[in-house]
Design a protein around this motif. Structure first.
Motif, PDB file in Angstrom:
ATOM      1  N   GLY A 282      41.508 -58.581  37.616  1.00  0.00           N
ATOM      2  CA  GLY A 282      42.686 -59.151  38.277  1.00  0.00           C
ATOM      3  C   GLY A 282      43.288 -58.224  39.306  1.00  0.00           C
ATOM      4  O   GLY A 282      43.186 -56.997  39.201  1.00  0.00           O
ATOM      5  N   SER A 283      43.947 -58.806  40.306  1.00  0.00           N
ATOM      6  CA  SER A 283      44.625 -58.022  41.335  1.00  0.00           C
ATOM      7  C   SER A 283      45.840 -58.789  41.847  1.00  0.00           C
ATOM      8  O   SER A 283      45.899 -60.018  41.756  1.00  0.00           O
ATOM      9  CB  SER A 283      43.676 -57.713  42.502  1.00  0.00           C
ATOM     10  OG  SER A 283      43.206 -58.914  43.087  1.00  0.00           O
ATOM     11  N   THR A 284      46.804 -58.055  42.361  1.00  0.00           N
ATOM     12  CA  THR A 284      47.938 -58.702  43.007  1.00  0.00           C
ATOM     13  C   THR A 284      47.492 -59.191  44.378  1.00  0.00           C
ATOM     14  O   THR A 284      46.657 -58.555  45.033  1.00  0.00           O
ATOM     15  CB  THR A 284      49.130 -57.739  43.168  1.00  0.00           C
ATOM     16  OG1 THR A 284      48.735 -56.647  43.990  1.00  0.00           O
ATOM     17  CG2 THR A 284      49.596 -57.224  41.823  1.00  0.00           C
ATOM     18  N   SER A 285      48.064 -60.308  44.815  1.00  0.00           N
ATOM     19  CA  SER A 285      47.590 -60.868  46.090  1.00  0.00           C
ATOM     20  C   SER A 285      48.638 -61.696  46.822  1.00  0.00           C
ATOM     21  O   SER A 285      48.402 -62.111  47.951  1.00  0.00           O
ATOM     22  CB  SER A 285      46.351 -61.741  45.834  1.00  0.00           C
ATOM     23  OG  SER A 285      46.580 -62.644  44.779  1.00  0.00           O
ATOM     24  N   LEU A 286      49.784 -61.933  46.201  1.00  0.00           N
ATOM     25  CA  LEU A 286      50.797 -62.765  46.853  1.00  0.00           C
ATOM     26  C   LEU A 286      51.350 -62.118  48.122  1.00  0.00           C
ATOM     27  O   LEU A 286      51.425 -62.754  49.175  1.00  0.00           O
ATOM     28  CB  LEU A 286      51.944 -63.052  45.883  1.00  0.00           C
ATOM     29  CG  LEU A 286      51.732 -64.185  44.871  1.00  0.00           C
ATOM     30  CD1 LEU A 286      52.850 -64.189  43.836  1.00  0.00           C
ATOM     31  CD2 LEU A 286      51.650 -65.539  45.571  1.00  0.00           C
ATOM     32  N   GLN A 287      51.736 -60.861  48.026  1.00  0.00           N
ATOM     33  CA  GLN A 287      52.418 -60.232  49.158  1.00  0.00           C
ATOM     34  C   GLN A 287      51.490 -59.978  50.345  1.00  0.00           C
ATOM     35  O   GLN A 287      51.926 -59.944  51.485  1.00  0.00           O
ATOM     36  CB  GLN A 287      53.079 -58.920  48.711  1.00  0.00           C
ATOM     37  CG  GLN A 287      54.083 -58.380  49.726  1.00  0.00           C
ATOM     38  CD  GLN A 287      54.906 -57.232  49.170  1.00  0.00           C
ATOM     39  OE1 GLN A 287      54.973 -57.028  47.952  1.00  0.00           O
ATOM     40  NE2 GLN A 287      55.542 -56.473  50.043  1.00  0.00           N
ATOM     41  N   THR A 288      50.204 -59.810  50.075  1.00  0.00           N
ATOM     42  CA  THR A 288      49.235 -59.547  51.149  1.00  0.00           C
ATOM     43  C   THR A 288      48.510 -60.815  51.592  1.00  0.00           C
ATOM     44  O   THR A 288      47.520 -60.749  52.335  1.00  0.00           O
ATOM     45  CB  THR A 288      48.197 -58.506  50.687  1.00  0.00           C
ATOM     46  OG1 THR A 288      47.538 -58.993  49.501  1.00  0.00           O
ATOM     47  CG2 THR A 288      48.856 -57.173  50.385  1.00  0.00           C
ATOM     48  N   PHE A 289      48.984 -61.967  51.148  1.00  0.00           N
ATOM     49  CA  PHE A 289      48.276 -63.229  51.384  1.00  0.00           C
ATOM     50  C   PHE A 289      48.089 -63.516  52.874  1.00  0.00           C
ATOM     51  O   PHE A 289      46.986 -63.864  53.315  1.00  0.00           O
ATOM     52  CB  PHE A 289      49.037 -64.368  50.709  1.00  0.00           C
ATOM     53  CG  PHE A 289      48.267 -65.649  50.628  1.00  0.00           C
ATOM     54  CD1 PHE A 289      47.442 -65.914  49.542  1.00  0.00           C
ATOM     55  CD2 PHE A 289      48.368 -66.613  51.633  1.00  0.00           C
ATOM     56  CE1 PHE A 289      46.716 -67.103  49.461  1.00  0.00           C
ATOM     57  CE2 PHE A 289      47.652 -67.802  51.557  1.00  0.00           C
ATOM     58  CZ  PHE A 289      46.826 -68.045  50.476  1.00  0.00           C
ATOM     59  N   TYR A 290      49.155 -63.374  53.657  1.00  0.00           N
ATOM     60  CA  TYR A 290      49.042 -63.696  55.084  1.00  0.00           C
ATOM     61  C   TYR A 290      48.110 -62.729  55.807  1.00  0.00           C
ATOM     62  O   TYR A 290      47.296 -63.148  56.642  1.00  0.00           O
ATOM     63  CB  TYR A 290      50.421 -63.699  55.741  1.00  0.00           C
ATOM     64  CG  TYR A 290      50.362 -63.944  57.237  1.00  0.00           C
ATOM     65  CD1 TYR A 290      49.672 -65.036  57.744  1.00  0.00           C
ATOM     66  CD2 TYR A 290      50.979 -63.071  58.128  1.00  0.00           C
ATOM     67  CE1 TYR A 290      49.605 -65.259  59.115  1.00  0.00           C
ATOM     68  CE2 TYR A 290      50.922 -63.297  59.499  1.00  0.00           C
ATOM     69  CZ  TYR A 290      50.222 -64.384  59.984  1.00  0.00           C
ATOM     70  OH  TYR A 290      50.142 -64.602  61.338  1.00  0.00           O
ATOM     71  N   SER A 291      48.180 -61.453  55.471  1.00  0.00           N
ATOM     72  CA  SER A 291      47.257 -60.497  56.082  1.00  0.00           C
ATOM     73  C   SER A 291      45.813 -60.847  55.762  1.00  0.00           C
ATOM     74  O   SER A 291      44.919 -60.697  56.604  1.00  0.00           O
ATOM     75  CB  SER A 291      47.572 -59.079  55.587  1.00  0.00           C
ATOM     76  OG  SER A 291      48.876 -58.685  55.965  1.00  0.00           O
ATOM     77  N   SER A 292      45.588 -61.340  54.545  1.00  0.00           N
ATOM     78  CA  SER A 292      44.243 -61.769  54.161  1.00  0.00           C
ATOM     79  C   SER A 292      43.817 -63.005  54.946  1.00  0.00           C
ATOM     80  O   SER A 292      42.657 -63.111  55.375  1.00  0.00           O
ATOM     81  CB  SER A 292      44.191 -62.059  52.659  1.00  0.00           C
ATOM     82  OG  SER A 292      44.467 -60.900  51.899  1.00  0.00           O
ATOM     83  N   LEU A 293      44.745 -63.951  55.136  1.00  0.00           N
ATOM     84  CA  LEU A 293      44.428 -65.126  55.953  1.00  0.00           C
ATOM     85  C   LEU A 293      44.004 -64.726  57.364  1.00  0.00           C
ATOM     86  O   LEU A 293      43.040 -65.277  57.911  1.00  0.00           O
ATOM     87  CB  LEU A 293      45.641 -66.061  56.042  1.00  0.00           C
ATOM     88  CG  LEU A 293      45.958 -66.990  54.874  1.00  0.00           C
ATOM     89  CD1 LEU A 293      47.152 -67.878  55.237  1.00  0.00           C
ATOM     90  CD2 LEU A 293      44.776 -67.854  54.482  1.00  0.00           C
ATOM     91  N   LEU A 294      44.720 -63.772  57.928  1.00  0.00           N
ATOM     92  CA  LEU A 294      44.385 -63.329  59.281  1.00  0.00           C
ATOM     93  C   LEU A 294      42.982 -62.727  59.342  1.00  0.00           C
ATOM     94  O   LEU A 294      42.276 -62.877  60.348  1.00  0.00           O
ATOM     95  CB  LEU A 294      45.413 -62.300  59.778  1.00  0.00           C
ATOM     96  CG  LEU A 294      46.704 -62.836  60.394  1.00  0.00           C
ATOM     97  CD1 LEU A 294      47.589 -61.691  60.839  1.00  0.00           C
ATOM     98  CD2 LEU A 294      46.400 -63.749  61.587  1.00  0.00           C
ATOM     99  N   GLN A 295      42.568 -62.065  58.277  1.00  0.00           N
ATOM    100  CA  GLN A 295      41.248 -61.434  58.267  1.00  0.00           C
ATOM    101  C   GLN A 295      40.123 -62.459  58.312  1.00  0.00           C
ATOM    102  O   GLN A 295      39.014 -62.138  58.757  1.00  0.00           O
ATOM    103  CB  GLN A 295      41.100 -60.547  57.036  1.00  0.00           C
ATOM    104  CG  GLN A 295      41.957 -59.290  57.070  1.00  0.00           C
ATOM    105  CD  GLN A 295      41.725 -58.407  55.858  1.00  0.00           C
ATOM    106  OE1 GLN A 295      40.594 -58.076  55.514  1.00  0.00           O
ATOM    107  NE2 GLN A 295      42.800 -58.010  55.192  1.00  0.00           N
ATOM    108  N   ILE A 296      40.386 -63.671  57.827  1.00  0.00           N
ATOM    109  CA  ILE A 296      39.334 -64.684  57.859  1.00  0.00           C
ATOM    110  C   ILE A 296      39.560 -65.724  58.959  1.00  0.00           C
ATOM    111  O   ILE A 296      38.786 -66.681  59.065  1.00  0.00           O
ATOM    112  CB  ILE A 296      39.203 -65.392  56.487  1.00  0.00           C
ATOM    113  CG1 ILE A 296      40.540 -65.950  56.026  1.00  0.00           C
ATOM    114  CG2 ILE A 296      38.617 -64.462  55.455  1.00  0.00           C
ATOM    115  CD1 ILE A 296      40.449 -66.742  54.737  1.00  0.00           C
ATOM    116  N   SER A 297      40.586 -65.517  59.795  1.00  0.00           N
ATOM    117  CA  SER A 297      40.883 -66.494  60.844  1.00  0.00           C
ATOM    118  C   SER A 297      39.846 -66.491  61.959  1.00  0.00           C
ATOM    119  O   SER A 297      39.823 -67.415  62.781  1.00  0.00           O
ATOM    120  CB  SER A 297      42.284 -66.243  61.427  1.00  0.00           C
ATOM    121  OG  SER A 297      42.365 -64.958  62.019  1.00  0.00           O
ATOM    122  N   SER A 298      38.972 -65.480  61.973  1.00  0.00           N
ATOM    123  CA  SER A 298      37.877 -65.503  62.948  1.00  0.00           C
ATOM    124  C   SER A 298      36.786 -66.473  62.508  1.00  0.00           C
ATOM    125  O   SER A 298      35.976 -66.939  63.320  1.00  0.00           O
ATOM    126  CB  SER A 298      37.282 -64.100  63.118  1.00  0.00           C
ATOM    127  OG  SER A 298      36.833 -63.595  61.869  1.00  0.00           O
TER     128      SER A 298
END
Length: 412
Positions: free
Chosen positions: A317-333
């Motif tokens: 398990g890992s925390t992921s709520l606060q970094t969610f938007y940054s993660s979205l940006l990483q796959i926006s390509s």
């Protein structure tokens, strides 16, 4: 008034446009605002409908040292969410009306918390909970959390019981007989690392079984956190046949693969496990073509005692709520941002049978404001969660949520 803000909402007449959004008493009254008592200039910033998370764990009640409702809500808000669905794995589990009411009453003004109640008593997979009573109390769906509904008879009855109330039964598709005592995906990497792996078969055989049960029982089934190419294909075929099947993918499964586990970073130990690059690309394709209806956080805050161990002994398990938007940006390509936003706004609301919202005059103001250029670091100063088990800890991240609006509650 939110001035000069760029709209991302496929259902809005202002989609892709820069507008001035006027909000009065919790409602959007104009997209061409002239003046207001409070004005915030958001030039270069973006706005969408409020984000909905289908799968988070706050460990309240029972293990509040990992996360409680207050810290979890703050973490969700900082991540851009106005609505969060909480899985029933608390201590005790969410199995009674009072359990459901506890979560709803502790919801802060800026976040709507939706309890997902347990399918079985004490999450043992044997006897059904009082599903109709739990739904009346406010449960939006039923699941066994990170555990699969392994008992086929239980799943059959759950689907039949929920057919009339039109809420989903959520399945974590893993065959425990195959997945037991595994630590990552079974393949070349697990062999090289000397770790026992979980084959893709674990997910795929469960999805096949459950689709056959659904054909017989009726109802709605939602497959939570797909990871495999085969799993996506089974869901795609079921949808084409007109079956009431939906699914989601966890955000980190669109980013990470088995190769990322090579450094034995326990923050990359996950349930379900990260699969191959081929699987990751199949998940991306599934999001793009609509087979995958939503993207969830799979937020699992854990104390360091569970993580600072050998990889095979550490909890997943890992925390992921606060970094969610940054993660979205990483796959926006790989996936257009307007599709990504749809999968965290309209998609989850359809699954949970909640009223859709949109950025238009006369609509309730449920909004998320974010900056695609802001650079920040997740560390002890910025972290809102009680836990630190993020694969992005002390990493510079691009993209930050600036605030949310939930009716009359404004955190901006």
């Amino acid at each position: 008034m939110l001035k000069n803000v760029h709209v991302l909402d496929l259902n809005s007449p202002a989609h892709t446009k820069q507008v001035n959004i006027l909000i009065e008493k919790g409602k959007i009254t104009s997209l061409k605002g002239k003046s207001a008592k409070r004005e915030v200039d958001l030039k270069g910033k973006m706005i969408s409908c409020g984000w909905v998370d289908l799968n988070a764990q706050f460990f309240d009640p029972g293990n509040e040292h990992r996360e409680d409702i207050t810290s979890g809500s703050e973490t969700a808000r900082a991540g851009g969410f106005t609505d969060v669905c909480l899985i029933p794995e608390t201590f005790p589990p969410i199995t009674s009306k009072s359990d459901v009411n506890y979560l709803i009453k502790k919801s802060p003004d800026y976040l709507d918390i939706y309890p997902i109640a347990a399918v079985s008593e004490a999450l043992k997979g044997e006897n059904l909970t009082e599903m109709l009573d739990l739904h009346e109390a406010g449960a939006v769906a039923f699941s066994e959390g990170d555990r699969p509904i392994w008992n086929a008879e239980l799943l059959l009855k759950a689907l039949q019981y929920t057919n009339d109330i039109n809420v989903p039964v959520i399945q974590n598709p893993r065959d425990l007989n195959i997945a037991q005592n595994t630590h990552m995906h079974e393949g070349k990497v697990s062999t090289l690392l000397g770790l026992r792996g979980e084959p893709s078969l674990s997910e795929e055989v469960m999805i096949q079984r459950d689709i056959e049960i659904l054909k017989y029982s009726g109802g709605n089934i939602h497959f939570s956190r797909l990871t495999t190419e085969g799993g996506v294909e089974f869901v795609r075929k079921a949808k084409k046949k007109g079956l009431a099947v939906t699914c989601d993918v966890a955000i980190h499964h669109l980013l990470f693969t088995e190769d990322n586990v090579g450094d034995f970073d326990t923050n990359l130990k996950s349930i379900p496990p990260y699969r191959t690059e081929r699987d990751r690309k199949a998940l991306i394709k599934g999001v793009k073509d609509g087979t995958i209806d939503a993207i969830c956080s799979n937020h699992r805050p854990l104390d360091q005692e569970c993580k600072q161990l050998e990889f095979d002994l550490a909890d997943p398990g890992s925390t992921s709520l606060q970094t969610f938007y940054s993660s979205l940006l990483q796959i926006s390509s790989d996936i257009p941002m307007d599709i990504l936003i749809e999968r965290v706004t309209s998609g989850p609301r359809r699954i949970m049978k909640k009223k859709q919202v949109k950025i238009d005059e006369g609509e309730v103001a449920k909004l998320t404001i974010f900056d695609p250029e802001d650079i920040w670091t997740l560390n002890d100063e910025t972290n809102k969660s009680k836990s630190r088990n993020s694969p992005f800890w002390n990493t510079k991240l691009k993209g930050k949520v600036l605030g949310t609006i939930n009716g009359t509650s404004i955190t901006l």
